[in-house]
Design a protein around this motif. Sequence first.
Motif, PDB file in Angstrom:
ATOM      1  N   PRO A 143     -44.767  -0.222   3.736  1.00 17.65           N
ATOM      2  CA  PRO A 143     -43.849  -0.865   2.786  1.00 17.65           C
ATOM      3  C   PRO A 143     -44.296  -2.268   2.348  1.00 17.65           C
ATOM      4  O   PRO A 143     -43.995  -2.695   1.240  1.00 17.65           O
ATOM      5  CB  PRO A 143     -42.522  -0.933   3.544  1.00 17.65           C
ATOM      6  N   ASP A 144     -45.048  -2.948   3.188  1.00 18.17           N
ATOM      7  CA  ASP A 144     -45.515  -4.289   2.816  1.00 18.17           C
ATOM      8  C   ASP A 144     -46.789  -4.264   1.976  1.00 18.17           C
ATOM      9  O   ASP A 144     -47.335  -5.297   1.626  1.00 18.17           O
ATOM     10  CB  ASP A 144     -45.722  -5.152   4.058  1.00 18.17           C
ATOM     11  N   GLY A 145     -47.280  -3.061   1.650  1.00 19.22           N
ATOM     12  CA  GLY A 145     -48.457  -2.928   0.802  1.00 19.22           C
ATOM     13  C   GLY A 145     -49.771  -2.800   1.555  1.00 19.22           C
ATOM     14  O   GLY A 145     -50.817  -2.627   0.945  1.00 19.22           O
ATOM     15  N   TYR A 146     -49.737  -2.889   2.878  1.00 17.32           N
ATOM     16  CA  TYR A 146     -50.968  -2.791   3.669  1.00 17.32           C
ATOM     17  C   TYR A 146     -51.501  -1.357   3.652  1.00 17.32           C
ATOM     18  O   TYR A 146     -50.761  -0.413   3.914  1.00 17.32           O
ATOM     19  CB  TYR A 146     -50.721  -3.224   5.112  1.00 17.32           C
ATOM     20  N   VAL A 147     -52.764  -1.213   3.312  1.00 16.18           N
ATOM     21  CA  VAL A 147     -53.432   0.088   3.338  1.00 16.18           C
ATOM     22  C   VAL A 147     -54.475   0.025   4.451  1.00 16.18           C
ATOM     23  O   VAL A 147     -55.315  -0.876   4.476  1.00 16.18           O
ATOM     24  CB  VAL A 147     -54.095   0.417   1.987  1.00 16.18           C
TER      25      VAL A 147
END
Length: 119
Positions: free
Chosen positions: A30-34
């Motif tokens: 959800p925080d954008g970390y891939v």
Amino acid sequence: MQSVFLRMAALAWAGLALHWFVELGMVGFPDGYVTPFARATGPLLHFLATACLAQGLYFLCRGLFGKGFGVPGLGLQILIAAVLTVAPSLIVRNCPHSRTCSSAYEELTGTMMDDGTGG
């Protein structure tokens, strides 16, 4: 019978490809970390999903316009298509859960398997 089988195969392949594209579009936290694993395998999974979609279109065209194409021949083509797209996709997706695959990934890349699990 052949036309129904071809249409069902086309729908199944297109549905699988659509599912993969949606899943690939939702990669990350959800925080954008891939994760590094998702970044490394993303292009391959996009290619396989695109190939799956192309196969679905092929089966649909064969069902609509193909003549003289028997069910045994279609079964062989579906088996080959599954081996070339579905099997590799499942292997890549399930790699973090397989000790053998994780070890191979770490050996090939020289990095630890980071698929985002853990604490």
